[in-house]
Design a protein around this motif. Structure first.
Motif, PDB file in Angstrom:
ATOM      1  N   ALA A 103      61.251  40.989  17.972  1.00 34.49           N
ATOM      2  CA  ALA A 103      59.999  40.568  18.782  1.00 34.49           C
ATOM      3  C   ALA A 103      59.018  41.262  18.024  1.00 34.49           C
ATOM      4  O   ALA A 103      57.851  40.836  17.874  1.00 34.49           O
ATOM      5  CB  ALA A 103      59.899  41.338  19.987  1.00 34.49           C
ATOM      6  N   HIS A 104      58.892  42.727  17.330  1.00 33.43           N
ATOM      7  CA  HIS A 104      57.915  43.172  16.721  1.00 33.43           C
ATOM      8  C   HIS A 104      57.770  42.251  15.520  1.00 33.43           C
ATOM      9  O   HIS A 104      56.432  42.136  14.854  1.00 33.43           O
ATOM     10  CB  HIS A 104      58.285  44.593  16.480  1.00 33.43           C
ATOM     11  CG  HIS A 104      57.347  45.409  15.522  1.00 33.43           C
ATOM     12  ND1 HIS A 104      55.992  45.651  15.946  1.00 33.43           N
ATOM     13  CD2 HIS A 104      57.538  45.504  14.233  1.00 33.43           C
ATOM     14  CE1 HIS A 104      55.431  46.185  14.802  1.00 33.43           C
ATOM     15  NE2 HIS A 104      56.162  45.912  13.826  1.00 33.43           N
ATOM     16  N   GLU A 116      58.076  39.039  15.078  1.00 32.06           N
ATOM     17  CA  GLU A 116      57.435  37.691  15.481  1.00 32.06           C
ATOM     18  C   GLU A 116      56.066  38.202  15.908  1.00 32.06           C
ATOM     19  O   GLU A 116      55.156  37.280  15.372  1.00 32.06           O
ATOM     20  CB  GLU A 116      58.126  37.251  16.696  1.00 32.06           C
ATOM     21  CG  GLU A 116      59.681  36.570  16.358  1.00 32.06           C
ATOM     22  CD  GLU A 116      60.205  36.287  17.584  1.00 32.06           C
ATOM     23  OE1 GLU A 116      60.034  36.583  18.559  1.00 32.06           O
ATOM     24  OE2 GLU A 116      61.374  35.585  17.211  1.00 32.06           O
ATOM     25  N   GLU A 117      55.821  39.161  16.433  1.00 34.86           N
ATOM     26  CA  GLU A 117      54.477  39.641  16.834  1.00 34.86           C
ATOM     27  C   GLU A 117      53.555  39.937  15.458  1.00 34.86           C
ATOM     28  O   GLU A 117      52.334  39.441  15.310  1.00 34.86           O
ATOM     29  CB  GLU A 117      54.182  40.813  17.401  1.00 34.86           C
ATOM     30  CG  GLU A 117      54.570  40.869  18.815  1.00 34.86           C
ATOM     31  CD  GLU A 117      54.953  42.253  19.422  1.00 34.86           C
ATOM     32  OE1 GLU A 117      54.634  43.424  18.960  1.00 34.86           O
ATOM     33  OE2 GLU A 117      55.118  42.189  20.629  1.00 34.86           O
ATOM     34  N   GLN A 118      54.272  40.074  14.068  1.00 32.27           N
ATOM     35  CA  GLN A 118      53.692  40.145  13.227  1.00 32.27           C
ATOM     36  C   GLN A 118      53.582  38.780  12.127  1.00 32.27           C
ATOM     37  O   GLN A 118      53.225  38.704  11.001  1.00 32.27           O
ATOM     38  CB  GLN A 118      54.193  41.121  12.201  1.00 32.27           C
ATOM     39  CG  GLN A 118      54.451  42.641  12.652  1.00 32.27           C
ATOM     40  CD  GLN A 118      53.099  43.114  13.096  1.00 32.27           C
ATOM     41  OE1 GLN A 118      52.144  43.240  12.003  1.00 32.27           O
ATOM     42  NE2 GLN A 118      53.061  43.772  14.105  1.00 32.27           N
TER      43      GLN A 118
END
Length: 132
Positions: free
Chosen positions: A8-9, A11-13
């Protein structure tokens, strides 16, 4: 961070994480924004690989141009250490297992290398007194 939280991290980037057989290699970051992780490696290695490759992305490392490989790898490793090691968890681990980086690493589910890098960074002093 769990494996799912790391994905998820990433993907946030703006990255996408995929798993493939990479032989002996643990992972890579492609120019297309893919973090490719070797599914044959342990969960520990997969977590660290994702954090490390996101670190390369965060720092804008461009492997198609001349660059300082040692500096880039250290920056990516330090990003991974900061992402995976919570200061409070570090303190709790040191209280339980003492100040040996290998024992702390086992307690936190990271590598000794990441613990050592984390401890070398300027920050408030710790139980182990390894921070200036």
């Amino acid at each position: 961070m769990t494996l799912d939280e790391l994905v998820a991290h990433a993907e946030e980037q703006g990255l996408r994480v995929v798993w493939r057989d990479l032989g002996r290699r643990s992972g890579e970051l492609t120019r297309a924004g893919l973090v490719v992780v070797n599914h044959r490696k342990s969960t520990l290695t997969q977590r660290i690989t994702i954090a490390h490759e996101v670190g390369h992305h965060w720092h804008g490392h461009d492997w198609t141009r001349a660059h300082d490989v040692e500096r880039d790898e250290r920056q990516a490793d330090l990003y991974a250490a900061r992402l995976l090691i919570d200061p409070h968890a570090m303190e709790r681990a040191a209280a339980v297992v003492g100040c040996h980086p290998g024992a702390i690493a086992r307690e936190l589910g990271v590598t000794t290398h990441l613990v050592t890098l984390w401890l070398e960074q300027p920050q408030p002093s710790t139980r182990c007194g390894l921070i200036a």
